[in-house]
Design an enzyme around this catalytic site. Structure first.
Site, PDB file in Angstrom:
ATOM      1  N   LYS A 109       0.853  -1.184   0.000  1.00 68.33           N
ATOM      2  CA  LYS A 109       0.000   0.000   0.000  1.00 68.33           C
ATOM      3  C   LYS A 109       0.895   1.242   0.000  1.00 68.33           C
ATOM      4  O   LYS A 109       1.937   1.250   0.681  1.00 68.33           O
ATOM      5  CB  LYS A 109      -0.908  -0.017   1.233  1.00 68.33           C
ATOM      6  CG  LYS A 109      -1.947   1.092   1.277  1.00 68.33           C
ATOM      7  CD  LYS A 109      -2.863   0.946   2.500  1.00 68.33           C
ATOM      8  CE  LYS A 109      -3.938   2.014   2.553  1.00 68.33           C
ATOM      9  NZ  LYS A 109      -4.855   1.823   3.705  1.00 68.33           N
TER      10      LYS A 109
ATOM     11  N   SER B 130      -9.724   1.973   2.873  1.00 66.44           N
ATOM     12  CA  SER B 130      -8.800   2.736   2.068  1.00 66.44           C
ATOM     13  C   SER B 130      -7.772   1.865   1.328  1.00 66.44           C
ATOM     14  O   SER B 130      -7.119   2.360   0.416  1.00 66.44           O
ATOM     15  CB  SER B 130      -8.043   3.723   2.956  1.00 66.44           C
ATOM     16  OG  SER B 130      -7.236   3.042   3.895  1.00 66.44           O
TER      17      SER B 130
ATOM     18  N   SER C  93     -10.157  -0.520   6.945  1.00 69.85           N
ATOM     19  CA  SER C  93      -9.517  -0.298   5.642  1.00 69.85           C
ATOM     20  C   SER C  93      -8.842  -1.515   5.032  1.00 69.85           C
ATOM     21  O   SER C  93      -8.418  -1.472   3.879  1.00 69.85           O
ATOM     22  CB  SER C  93      -8.502   0.839   5.741  1.00 69.85           C
ATOM     23  OG  SER C  93      -9.173   2.065   5.801  1.00 69.85           O
TER      24      SER C  93
END
Lengths: 489, 494
Positions: free
Chosen positions: B76, B151, B175
């Protein structure tokens, strides 16, 4: 109208840890800008603080030295504001749960009485960097070497009522933190900085007047001047029927003036809240006790010991015990020469004067405790006179002898004092023989005038001996001979 | 090769069916040809990946390689990667190349994992749909009209589209679990303190936790063996030894007590999702587990508490982005205030500004007690609810989200409905517990996830419970219908 001044101090003390409070970067003073700021100090994304245990230890030492309650649960908070030398956009500090709770220190007033100054609390926090406004052609430079240096902020109660007390309190703190070894005490490098809260009120009034805060004073002298100036300013305003505005002020030590920096209305809302990156720190009794057990001797205790162990006067003991390095110097010299009084006199006299004149600390003294002790030994065994000793002291100070040996300097300069009585008696006889008129005057003078006249003869003998005669012995011989002369006539 | 799990690839690499370099080239080629449909990557670190693979092949040849050696994964884009841009999907950090790596990135690198690139996300991890990215939204590989969740939506989309075998994510309020659920994957949020936060750009420090997004629980266990560690650089990291999470995967579920919180099955929960959850619970009964009703009475307070605490922390965490030392700086600032104002105005997107404002407000004098302090009290109550529930059950099961993946743009104008997406996942973060999302069926062409919440540091049990489910069901084996005939990334005639 009679006015009364109320003063409270916030003192920032840089802790003498090797690394910063939340990072491993060095805290050394004077490095090239931004060479001692790591990713954490620069607040790079994703970096996290880890608290330096030494900073806690030092803060606890301060707390124990000031008879304070130690906060067993210690919480760091974020104080949020934007400033270029504050990389994270917040300062990590303590608010509701500081490491050091209420304590106190004793100060000695001019009249010799003591006064207790209460400390509200002391908390741990990180220092900011420095903004440099010169040399950047209308822009500002940022040096983050200082960012993250551990500080304790010591907040007093408003217990001081004039500049002298404030200075005495500040000096006492200086003496405590340097004795503890938790701060290097270098005021010129910003190791100790003072914010002074000042208000005045009419004598007898209960309520405090509106206060101002003069920030960032970095010497005792500036603090004293700033207080005097601010007290005068406030009284002038009040006597003219005005009111004091609560504000932050800056004192300029060069121009001896102060100006308003911001008023209360402009004050930031710092939005304090507990820092989620740092968990509350719990100090258990064992930890605190272990620090207590290792606490070094404090100035007050040392003063008492100097009085009892060395029979020093209270005054001498106070001066020599105040600064740890001075105390160490003193004791190292006394161990060798075994004369506390003479050592005290030399340190407080010649040595202090020279150090002050050259703005040096005793740790930077070119003369070692051992050399001073040797010098004192030579005075005591009559090898040299006090006057000669000053010459030797000078030579040592200038490092004239590369080995720094007192005896070598005495020899090289031919300073040996003549204490041999037969040689001195001959000199005295010669002077008496060559100064018939003065001898007659002496003889005719009333006994109370005679001691004063003796100096002339001593001077003549010293001159004849090129300063090497032992004045003490000359005095004895001269008196004896003159008395014989008078009695024989 | 891209149909295989980590566990399967490990065998292939060991048997020399293919090399890590071949595997990496294969994935890179897939990313270059297919990702234009999904926008799951922000940065493709081709050079780094091939260098990693070469090193991994050397280690594999020497025979001293661990499970992750040679496995191509993605990180990420909020995990700092030394020498590779780390943008947090924000214009603010569009130019930021960290001089250091996050601990989890380093852990993976030390294990020999290959870094394919950095995945898309909601800006600074603020969002539940991946639509707040400066680099444009990510699309759900199962249905490109839908969001992948957020997210960590880029990580989930990349793994679902088989553009990486696994990816790291971070979970502040759901997330990892919510995008895993939306994309038919397994996503684990470890207990707070299990995985180091060093080098993970902070959103809400007291809630953030990194974890893996994978196809299976077994892969998640393999990832966790490497990701989890005590880290002295993170004061909130817990000094607790890391078990081998693969060892207990096959433990029997006989006698396992599963708690079912009444509050998770009330109004707002999609009927089809509820049915799939019930079916999954029935499967667990068959595996020997017993089901127990539990109560988490403060669940309804989780969303308001979270949306005070997280923005409060974020508002100060993001103060460092001021245009002074790195990141976006406005042109020709007049003075320092102008520099701050315009750099932040230009560098941050709408949702980030929104949360900074909420957080600043909540911490202000006069509001602190009403908002921040109150929210912290609620947080303690929520934690207490779980501690009480875990006295009688081993894990807690329920839905991950009220509905399956929603359409792109459906909630961008209505932040509150977006925030309600996280209603079942937020309590885990507020309490600091571990949670996992595993696929439990399809609602039309959209995957649905089952959430399991575990006690503190009980990741091994969660993975065991998830793995046993996957041993007896095939929901996790279904793959997104990625059109491999898409035009390769060869470019227009110039």
């Amino acid at each position: 109208m009679e006015w009364e001044t109320v003063i409270g101090l916030e003192v920032h003390v840089q802790l003498a840890t090797k690394s910063k409070i939340f990072s491993g970067a060095s805290t050394r003073f004077g490095a090239e800008p931004n060479t001692q700021a790591c990713a954490i100090d620069l607040a790079m994304p994703g970096t996290l603080p880890v608290a330096n245990e030494k900073a806690f230890r030092y803060a606890v030492m301060f707390g124990l030295a000031t008879h304070a309650e130690i906060g067993q649960r210690s919480v760091f908070e974020r104080k949020n504001y934007f400033y270029p030398d504050l990389p994270k956009g917040y300062q990590t500090t303590q608010l509701d749960e500081p490491i050091v709770g209420p304590g106190s220190v004793e100060i000695v007033l001019d009249d010799g009485t003591t006064k207790s100054i209460r400390i509200h609390h002391a908390h741990l926090e990180e220092d900011a960097g420095k903004s440099l406004h010169e040399d950047f052609h209308g822009m500002s430079g940022i040096d983050l070497n200082r960012a993250g240096t551990p500080l304790i902020e010591i907040v007093s109660e408003p217990d001081m009522s004039n500049a002298q007390e404030a200075v005495a309190y500040a000096k006492k703190l200086h003496s405590i933190v340097t004795s503890l070894g938790i701060c290097d005490g270098e005021m010129s490098q910003g190791s100790m900085r003072f914010d002074v809260n000042i208000s005045v009120r009419m004598k007898g009034e209960e309520a405090l007047g509106t206060r101002t805060e003069t920030k960032n004073l970095n010497s005792f002298k500036f603090m004293e001047e700033a207080i005097a100036l601010e007290v005068e300013r406030q009284i002038d305003i009040l006597e003219a029927g005005g009111v004091i505005t609560q504000e932050t002020r800056l004192y300029n030590g060069d121009t001896k003036t102060a100006r308003s920096m911001r008023s209360k209305e402009d004050a930031n809302d710092y939005r304090y809240f507990p820092c989620p990156d740092l968990l509350p720190v719990i100090l258990d009794d064992d930890y605190i006790d272990s620090i207590r057990a290792q606490l070094p001797e404090l100035p007050d205790a040392r003063q008492q010991r100097f009085i009892s162990e060395y029979q020093l006067s209270e005054y001498d003991a106070a001066i020599l015990s105040d600064n740890t390095q001075t105390a160490i110097f003193f004791e190292q010299a006394v161990v060798i020469c075994q004369d506390a009084k003479l050592t005290a006199n030399w340190i407080m006299g010649e040595l202090s004067a020279r150090l002050n004149a050259e703005e040096k600390n005793i740790t930077d003294s070119p003369i070692s405790p051992e050399q001073l002790a040797n010098l004192i030994e030579r005075i005591k065994d009559n090898t040299i006179s006090s006057k000669m000793a000053k010459e030797v002291f000078n030579a040592l100070w200038q490092r004239e002898d590369k080995y720094g040996s007192v005896d070598a300097i005495i020899k090289a300069k031919g300073l040996k004092q003549v204490s041999d009585s037969s040689a001195l008696e001959a000199m005295v006889d010669e002077v008496i023989a060559n100064n018939e008129a003065q001898i007659n005057n002496y003889r005719n003078a009333t006994p109370d005038k005679r001691p004063k006249m003796l100096g002339y003869f001593v001077g003549q003998i010293m001159k004849a001996s090129k300063g090497q005669a032992n004045p003490k012995i000359i005095n004895e011989i001269l008196l004896k001979k003159l008395n014989q002369l008078i009695n024989n006539t | 090769m891209h149909h295989q799990t980590i566990a399967e690839l490990v065998t292939g690499l060991r048997n020399k069916a293919f090399s890590s370099t071949e595997l990496t080239q294969h994935y890179l080629a897939r990313i270059l040809t297919l990702d234009s449909q999904f926008n799951s990557y922000i940065t493709i670190s081709e050079e780094q990946a091939l260098a990693d693979a070469k090193k991994a092949d050397e280690r594999l040849a020497k025979g001293n390689a661990g499970d992750l050696c040679g496995i191509p994964i993605a990180h990420k884009d909020l995990f700092c990667t030394k020498g590779i841009r780390t943008s947090c999907a924000s214009k603010m950090l569009d130019n930021f190349i960290p001089p250091y790596s996050a601990t989890i990135v380093e852990n993976c690198a030390n294990a020999g994992a290959v870094t394919l690139g950095k995945t898309n996300m909601d800006e600074f991890a603020m969002g539940s749909s991946n639509e707040s990215s400066f680099y444009g939204p990510t699309k759900n590989p199962w249905n490109t009209d839908c969001v992948p969740g957020g997210s960590s939506g880029g990580s989930a989309a990349a793994v679902a589209a088989q553009l990486a075998v696994a990816a790291t994510g971070s979970d502040t309020g759901g997330s990892i679990r919510q995008p895993a659920s939306f994309c038919g994957l397994t996503g684990l949020k470890p207990s707070y303190g299990r995985v180091s936060r060093w080098g993970m750009v902070a959103y809400a420090s007291s809630l953030d936790q990194a974890g893996p997004i994978t196809h299976t629980a077994e892969d998640a266990a393999i990832m966790m063996n490497t990701m989890a560690s005590f880290d002295s650089k993170d004061s909130t990291s817990v000094n607790k030894s890391v078990p081998d999470y693969t060892k207990t995967l096959n433990d029997s579920l006989n006698g396992l007590r599963i708690g079912i919180p009444d509050e998770y099955f009330q109004e707002g929960l999609d009927q089809e999702v509820a049915t799939l959850i019930q079916a999954a619970l029935a499967e667990y009964k068959k595996l020997g587990a017993t089901l127990h009703s539990v109560s988490l009475p403060h669940t309804h307070l989780a969303v308001p508490a979270y949306y005070v605490i997280a923005p409060a922390e974020a508002s100060t965490n993001l103060s460092r982005f001021d245009g002074v030392r790195y990141g976006h700086r406005c042109d020709n600032p007049r003075d320092v205030i102008d520099l701050y104002k315009r750099s932040r105005e230009q560098g941050f997107g709408e949702e980030v500004k929104h949360r900074i404002l909420i957080g600043t407000y909540a911490l202000s004098v006069g509001y602190y007690d009403a908002y921040y302090r109150k929210a912290q009290q609620v947080r303690r109550l929520i934690k207490q609810d779980f501690i009480e529930a875990f006295k009688s059950v081993d894990v807690i099961a329920g839905p991950v989200t009220p509905t399956p993946a929603f359409s792109l743009g459906a909630k961008t104008k209505d932040p509150v409905s977006m925030y309600l997406e996280d209603i079942y996942t937020l309590p885990t973060n507020l309490a600091g517990l571990c949670g996992i999302s595993i696929p439990c069926g399809m609602s039309g062409n959209k995957p649905v996830g089952l959430q399991l919440t575990g006690h503190y540091f009980d990741e091994a049990r969660l993975l065991n419970v998830a793995h046993q489910f996957q041993q007896h069901t095939d929901h996790h084996t279904k793959t997104a219908p990625v059109n491999s005939l898409t035009k390769p990334l060869i470019l227009s005639n110039t």
